[in-house]
Write a protein that holds these residues in place. Structure first.
Motif, PDB file in Angstrom:
ATOM      1  N   TYR A  65      12.224 -14.330  -6.801  1.00  0.00           N
ATOM      2  CA  TYR A  65      11.756 -15.177  -7.902  1.00  0.00           C
ATOM      3  C   TYR A  65      11.408 -14.341  -9.132  1.00  0.00           C
ATOM      4  N   PHE A  66      10.619 -13.290  -8.947  1.00  0.00           N
ATOM      5  CA  PHE A  66      10.182 -12.507 -10.096  1.00  0.00           C
ATOM      6  C   PHE A  66      11.308 -11.663 -10.697  1.00  0.00           C
ATOM      7  N   ILE A  67      12.232 -11.223  -9.887  1.00  0.00           N
ATOM      8  CA  ILE A  67      13.373 -10.488 -10.434  1.00  0.00           C
ATOM      9  C   ILE A  67      14.204 -11.419 -11.325  1.00  0.00           C
ATOM     10  N   LYS A  68      14.394 -12.644 -10.887  1.00  0.00           N
ATOM     11  CA  LYS A  68      15.179 -13.595 -11.677  1.00  0.00           C
ATOM     12  C   LYS A  68      14.454 -14.046 -12.945  1.00  0.00           C
ATOM     13  N   ASN A  69      13.143 -13.919 -12.982  1.00  0.00           N
ATOM     14  CA  ASN A  69      12.361 -14.455 -14.104  1.00  0.00           C
ATOM     15  C   ASN A  69      11.661 -13.389 -14.924  1.00  0.00           C
ATOM     16  N   THR A  70      12.119 -12.161 -14.851  1.00  0.00           N
ATOM     17  CA  THR A  70      11.560 -11.089 -15.672  1.00  0.00           C
ATOM     18  C   THR A  70      12.698 -10.277 -16.281  1.00  0.00           C
ATOM     19  N   ASN A  71      12.335  -9.385 -17.172  1.00  0.00           N
ATOM     20  CA  ASN A  71      13.336  -8.587 -17.878  1.00  0.00           C
ATOM     21  C   ASN A  71      13.619  -7.247 -17.230  1.00  0.00           C
ATOM     22  N   SER A  72      12.722  -6.796 -16.369  1.00  0.00           N
ATOM     23  CA  SER A  72      12.941  -5.499 -15.734  1.00  0.00           C
ATOM     24  C   SER A  72      12.382  -5.525 -14.316  1.00  0.00           C
ATOM     25  N   PHE A  73      12.919  -4.632 -13.515  1.00  0.00           N
ATOM     26  CA  PHE A  73      12.447  -4.524 -12.134  1.00  0.00           C
ATOM     27  C   PHE A  73      10.984  -4.087 -12.121  1.00  0.00           C
ATOM     28  N   THR A 123      14.041   8.682 -14.079  1.00  0.00           N
ATOM     29  CA  THR A 123      14.576   8.330 -15.388  1.00  0.00           C
ATOM     30  C   THR A 123      15.575   7.185 -15.251  1.00  0.00           C
ATOM     31  N   TYR A 124      15.851   6.803 -14.013  1.00  0.00           N
ATOM     32  CA  TYR A 124      16.800   5.727 -13.740  1.00  0.00           C
ATOM     33  C   TYR A 124      16.142   4.380 -14.020  1.00  0.00           C
ATOM     34  N   THR A 125      16.837   3.491 -14.705  1.00  0.00           N
ATOM     35  CA  THR A 125      16.338   2.157 -14.993  1.00  0.00           C
ATOM     36  C   THR A 125      17.214   1.140 -14.288  1.00  0.00           C
ATOM     37  N   ILE A 126      16.595   0.182 -13.652  1.00  0.00           N
ATOM     38  CA  ILE A 126      17.335  -0.871 -12.970  1.00  0.00           C
ATOM     39  C   ILE A 126      17.552  -2.000 -13.958  1.00  0.00           C
ATOM     40  N   ASN A 127      18.811  -2.325 -14.208  1.00  0.00           N
ATOM     41  CA  ASN A 127      19.158  -3.389 -15.142  1.00  0.00           C
ATOM     42  C   ASN A 127      19.233  -4.702 -14.372  1.00  0.00           C
ATOM     43  N   LEU A 128      18.397  -5.660 -14.748  1.00  0.00           N
ATOM     44  CA  LEU A 128      18.386  -6.934 -14.049  1.00  0.00           C
ATOM     45  C   LEU A 128      19.392  -7.925 -14.616  1.00  0.00           C
ATOM     46  N   ASN A 129      20.033  -7.598 -15.716  1.00  0.00           N
ATOM     47  CA  ASN A 129      21.012  -8.522 -16.286  1.00  0.00           C
ATOM     48  C   ASN A 129      22.133  -8.828 -15.303  1.00  0.00           C
ATOM     49  N   ASN A 130      22.629  -7.810 -14.605  1.00  0.00           N
ATOM     50  CA  ASN A 130      23.678  -8.039 -13.617  1.00  0.00           C
ATOM     51  C   ASN A 130      23.171  -8.866 -12.449  1.00  0.00           C
ATOM     52  N   TYR A 131      21.954  -8.595 -12.021  1.00  0.00           N
ATOM     53  CA  TYR A 131      21.367  -9.326 -10.900  1.00  0.00           C
ATOM     54  C   TYR A 131      21.164 -10.796 -11.258  1.00  0.00           C
ATOM     55  N   ASN A 132      20.592 -11.031 -12.433  1.00  0.00           N
ATOM     56  CA  ASN A 132      20.246 -12.387 -12.835  1.00  0.00           C
ATOM     57  C   ASN A 132      21.453 -13.251 -13.181  1.00  0.00           C
ATOM     58  N   SER A 133      22.560 -12.640 -13.539  1.00  0.00           N
ATOM     59  CA  SER A 133      23.727 -13.437 -13.897  1.00  0.00           C
ATOM     60  C   SER A 133      24.524 -13.870 -12.672  1.00  0.00           C
ATOM     61  N   GLY A 134      24.278 -13.255 -11.527  1.00  0.00           N
ATOM     62  CA  GLY A 134      25.054 -13.578 -10.338  1.00  0.00           C
ATOM     63  C   GLY A 134      24.384 -14.559  -9.531  1.00  0.00           C
TER      64      GLY A 134
END
Length: 134
Positions: A65-73, A123-134
């Motif tokens: 739920y929170f991954i889908k409704n936020t901008n970052s991990f 320094t690695y950032t998890i991009n949630l855009n790919n997660y949230n679009s699927g």
């Protein structure tokens, strides 16, 4: 609120007495805790605790739920931590309820701590855009 109204209507149709209907309505109105009145009966307190306890059993649903409704991990992890702490400190008012989920609570906090340490040391950032679009 809608659930309480529907509950009241159904119980009236089933011819339950008004005192019972008020008790059940109170349980429905207070089970979420943050919005609405606080539980004033043991029954309502049990239902409220059960609602909070369910989050410890369905932790991955919270994560999703929170991954889908936020901008970052990282933001999702922070919101999960606040939700878990709020459930533990405010909603789990019965000591028996806390005892039942204590191991899960401790495990979730350990996992959250580990994730936060990862963010601090990476320094690695998890991009949630790919997660949230699927």
């Amino acid at each position: 609120i809608t659930g309480a109204e529907e509950t009241k209507k159904i119980l009236k149709e089933l011819k339950y007495d008004e005192d019972f209907i008020k008790k059940v309505e109170h349980c429905v109105l207070t089970h979420r805790g943050r919005k609405g009145p606080k539980p004033e009966t043991l029954e309502a307190e049990i239902i409220s605790c059960a609602d909070a306890m369910a989050h410890f059993d369905t932790f991955l649903d919270l994560v999703n739920y929170f991954i889908k409704n936020t901008n970052s991990f990282e933001e999702a992890v922070n919101k999960i931590e606040k939700k878990v702490e709020r459930n533990w400190n405010q909603k789990l008012t019965l000591s028996e309820a806390k005892e039942i989920v204590k191991v899960k609570y401790d495990s979730i906090l350990l996992l959250i701590k580990s994730m936060k340490e990862y963010f601090q040391n990476s320094t690695y950032t998890i991009n949630l855009n790919n997660y949230n679009s699927g």
